[in-house]
Design a protein around this motif. Structure first.
Motif, PDB file in Angstrom:
ATOM      1  N   ALA A 147      -4.589  10.497   4.373  1.00  0.00           N
ATOM      2  CA  ALA A 147      -5.360   9.912   5.829  1.00  0.00           C
ATOM      3  C   ALA A 147      -5.031   8.726   6.054  1.00  0.00           C
ATOM      4  O   ALA A 147      -5.930   8.156   6.541  1.00  0.00           O
ATOM      5  N   THR A 148      -4.370   7.943   5.484  1.00  0.00           N
ATOM      6  CA  THR A 148      -4.156   6.550   5.385  1.00  0.00           C
ATOM      7  C   THR A 148      -1.927   7.072   6.086  1.00  0.00           C
ATOM      8  O   THR A 148      -1.636   7.948   5.786  1.00  0.00           O
ATOM      9  N   PRO A 149      -1.422   5.856   5.967  1.00  0.00           N
ATOM     10  CA  PRO A 149      -0.364   5.764   7.112  1.00  0.00           C
ATOM     11  C   PRO A 149       0.820   5.332   6.013  1.00  0.00           C
ATOM     12  O   PRO A 149       1.624   4.347   5.998  1.00  0.00           O
ATOM     13  N   HIS A 150      -0.022   5.372   4.627  1.00  0.00           N
ATOM     14  CA  HIS A 150       0.799   5.039   3.667  1.00  0.00           C
ATOM     15  C   HIS A 150       1.709   5.745   2.108  1.00  0.00           C
ATOM     16  O   HIS A 150       1.673   5.421   1.683  1.00  0.00           O
ATOM     17  N   PHE A 151       1.867   6.943   2.468  1.00  0.00           N
ATOM     18  CA  PHE A 151       2.296   7.535   1.443  1.00  0.00           C
ATOM     19  C   PHE A 151       3.345   9.002   1.558  1.00  0.00           C
ATOM     20  O   PHE A 151       2.818   9.403   3.148  1.00  0.00           O
ATOM     21  N   ALA A 152       3.827   9.044   0.955  1.00  0.00           N
ATOM     22  CA  ALA A 152       5.415  10.490   1.291  1.00  0.00           C
ATOM     23  C   ALA A 152       4.946  11.014   0.069  1.00  0.00           C
ATOM     24  O   ALA A 152       5.257  10.909  -1.020  1.00  0.00           O
ATOM     25  N   LEU A 153       4.656  11.856   0.633  1.00  0.00           N
ATOM     26  CA  LEU A 153       5.400  12.911  -0.649  1.00  0.00           C
ATOM     27  C   LEU A 153       6.358  14.118  -0.469  1.00  0.00           C
ATOM     28  O   LEU A 153       7.296  14.769   0.601  1.00  0.00           O
ATOM     29  N   THR A 154       6.923  14.305  -1.310  1.00  0.00           N
ATOM     30  CA  THR A 154       8.951  15.187  -1.535  1.00  0.00           C
ATOM     31  C   THR A 154       8.582  16.089  -2.406  1.00  0.00           C
ATOM     32  O   THR A 154       7.755  16.140  -3.763  1.00  0.00           O
ATOM     33  N   LEU A 155       8.949  17.552  -2.441  1.00  0.00           N
ATOM     34  CA  LEU A 155       9.764  18.068  -2.978  1.00  0.00           C
ATOM     35  C   LEU A 155      10.913  19.375  -3.248  1.00  0.00           C
ATOM     36  O   LEU A 155      11.405  19.371  -1.626  1.00  0.00           O
ATOM     37  N   GLU A 156      11.639  19.465  -4.045  1.00  0.00           N
ATOM     38  CA  GLU A 156      12.788  19.452  -3.960  1.00  0.00           C
ATOM     39  C   GLU A 156      12.997  20.883  -5.769  1.00  0.00           C
ATOM     40  O   GLU A 156      12.610  20.498  -6.395  1.00  0.00           O
ATOM     41  N   ILE A 157      13.739  22.218  -5.065  1.00  0.00           N
ATOM     42  CA  ILE A 157      13.213  22.737  -6.283  1.00  0.00           C
ATOM     43  C   ILE A 157      14.975  23.164  -6.319  1.00  0.00           C
ATOM     44  O   ILE A 157      15.785  23.332  -5.369  1.00  0.00           O
ATOM     45  N   ARG A 158      15.375  22.980  -7.796  1.00  0.00           N
ATOM     46  CA  ARG A 158      16.756  22.944  -7.797  1.00  0.00           C
ATOM     47  C   ARG A 158      16.984  24.286  -8.883  1.00  0.00           C
ATOM     48  O   ARG A 158      16.224  24.548 -10.115  1.00  0.00           O
ATOM     49  N   GLU A 159      18.071  25.156  -8.892  1.00  0.00           N
ATOM     50  CA  GLU A 159      18.082  26.133 -10.035  1.00  0.00           C
ATOM     51  C   GLU A 159      18.799  25.278 -11.141  1.00  0.00           C
ATOM     52  O   GLU A 159      20.263  24.326 -11.073  1.00  0.00           O
ATOM     53  N   GLU A 206       0.907  -1.001   0.227  1.00  0.00           N
ATOM     54  CA  GLU A 206      -0.269  -0.128  -0.533  1.00  0.00           C
ATOM     55  C   GLU A 206       0.890   1.414   0.088  1.00  0.00           C
ATOM     56  O   GLU A 206       0.647   2.234   0.048  1.00  0.00           O
ATOM     57  N   ASN A 207       1.514   0.986   0.269  1.00  0.00           N
ATOM     58  CA  ASN A 207       3.055   2.075   0.319  1.00  0.00           C
ATOM     59  C   ASN A 207       3.306   2.582  -1.061  1.00  0.00           C
ATOM     60  O   ASN A 207       3.602   2.025  -1.732  1.00  0.00           O
ATOM     61  N   GLY A 208       3.035   4.536  -1.167  1.00  0.00           N
ATOM     62  CA  GLY A 208       3.112   4.679  -1.672  1.00  0.00           C
ATOM     63  C   GLY A 208       4.118   6.016  -2.550  1.00  0.00           C
ATOM     64  O   GLY A 208       3.640   7.023  -0.967  1.00  0.00           O
ATOM     65  N   PHE A 209       4.184   6.845  -2.718  1.00  0.00           N
ATOM     66  CA  PHE A 209       4.746   8.549  -3.167  1.00  0.00           C
ATOM     67  C   PHE A 209       4.663   9.136  -4.379  1.00  0.00           C
ATOM     68  O   PHE A 209       4.659   8.731  -5.622  1.00  0.00           O
ATOM     69  N   ILE A 210       5.487  10.429  -3.967  1.00  0.00           N
ATOM     70  CA  ILE A 210       5.403  11.353  -5.309  1.00  0.00           C
ATOM     71  C   ILE A 210       6.627  12.413  -4.976  1.00  0.00           C
ATOM     72  O   ILE A 210       6.437  12.682  -3.689  1.00  0.00           O
ATOM     73  N   ASP A 211       7.294  12.148  -5.574  1.00  0.00           N
ATOM     74  CA  ASP A 211       9.006  13.086  -5.614  1.00  0.00           C
ATOM     75  C   ASP A 211       8.707  13.802  -6.551  1.00  0.00           C
ATOM     76  O   ASP A 211       8.368  13.607  -7.484  1.00  0.00           O
ATOM     77  N   MET A 212       8.472  15.587  -6.023  1.00  0.00           N
ATOM     78  CA  MET A 212       8.559  16.536  -7.214  1.00  0.00           C
ATOM     79  C   MET A 212       9.683  16.712  -7.027  1.00  0.00           C
ATOM     80  O   MET A 212      10.216  17.228  -6.486  1.00  0.00           O
ATOM     81  N   SER A 213       9.890  17.225  -8.531  1.00  0.00           N
ATOM     82  CA  SER A 213      11.019  18.459  -8.713  1.00  0.00           C
ATOM     83  C   SER A 213      11.300  19.169  -9.187  1.00  0.00           C
ATOM     84  O   SER A 213       9.998  18.944 -10.431  1.00  0.00           O
ATOM     85  N   PHE A 214      11.179  20.417  -9.156  1.00  0.00           N
ATOM     86  CA  PHE A 214      10.927  21.955 -10.087  1.00  0.00           C
ATOM     87  C   PHE A 214      12.247  22.354 -10.414  1.00  0.00           C
ATOM     88  O   PHE A 214      13.166  22.817  -9.649  1.00  0.00           O
TER      89      PHE A 214
END
Length: 128
Positions: free
Chosen positions: A97-109, A58-66
């Motif tokens: 609302a679930t204990p199975h999700f991770a979200l990250t964001l990093e900004i890069r020049e 059930e574990n999921g993620f979205i890793d965001m890069s800007f």
């Protein structure tokens, strides 16, 4: 040039409207007033193979890069990051609302000396 990329775990396909999320992020990027319309790119890349935390399926993620060009203050970058993160967090509220999700964001020049571009969209949009 702002290029926004979301890598996401394939198990989110059934629960997240990724096209809608891309459009929401696109709108937020433009609302900052820091980027030209013809430069904005938002995309989601599905990750078939992944291993998250304790390996529960059930574990999921979205890793965001800007990735952005130079020329914005630290405060402008922080405000843009906070606006984008707030938009995505709100859009994905059911996942938190679930204990199975991770979200990250990093900004890069981006180093302009090591970046090449050719954009046929700019002239069309700049005419209007």
């Amino acid at each position: 040039m702002p290029h926004f990329t979301m890598e996401y775990s394939a198990n989110l396909d059934a629960s997240v409207d990724l096209a809608g999320l891309c459009q929401a992020v696109h709108g937020t990027i433009l609302s900052t007033g820091l980027f030209e319309l013809g430069a904005v790119r938002v995309r989601a890349i599905r990750c078939e193979a992944y291993a998250v935390a304790d390996l529960l399926p059930e574990n999921g993620f979205i890793d965001m890069s800007f990735r952005i060009g130079k020329g914005r203050s630290a405060e402008e970058k922080r405000q843009a990051g906070e606006a984008i993160f707030a938009t995505v967090t709100q859009f994905l509220a059911p996942l938190f609302a679930t204990p199975h999700f991770a979200l990250t964001l990093e900004i890069r020049e981006i180093d302009a000396e090591l970046s090449w571009k050719k954009n046929a969209i700019h002239p069309r949009l700049r005419q209007g």
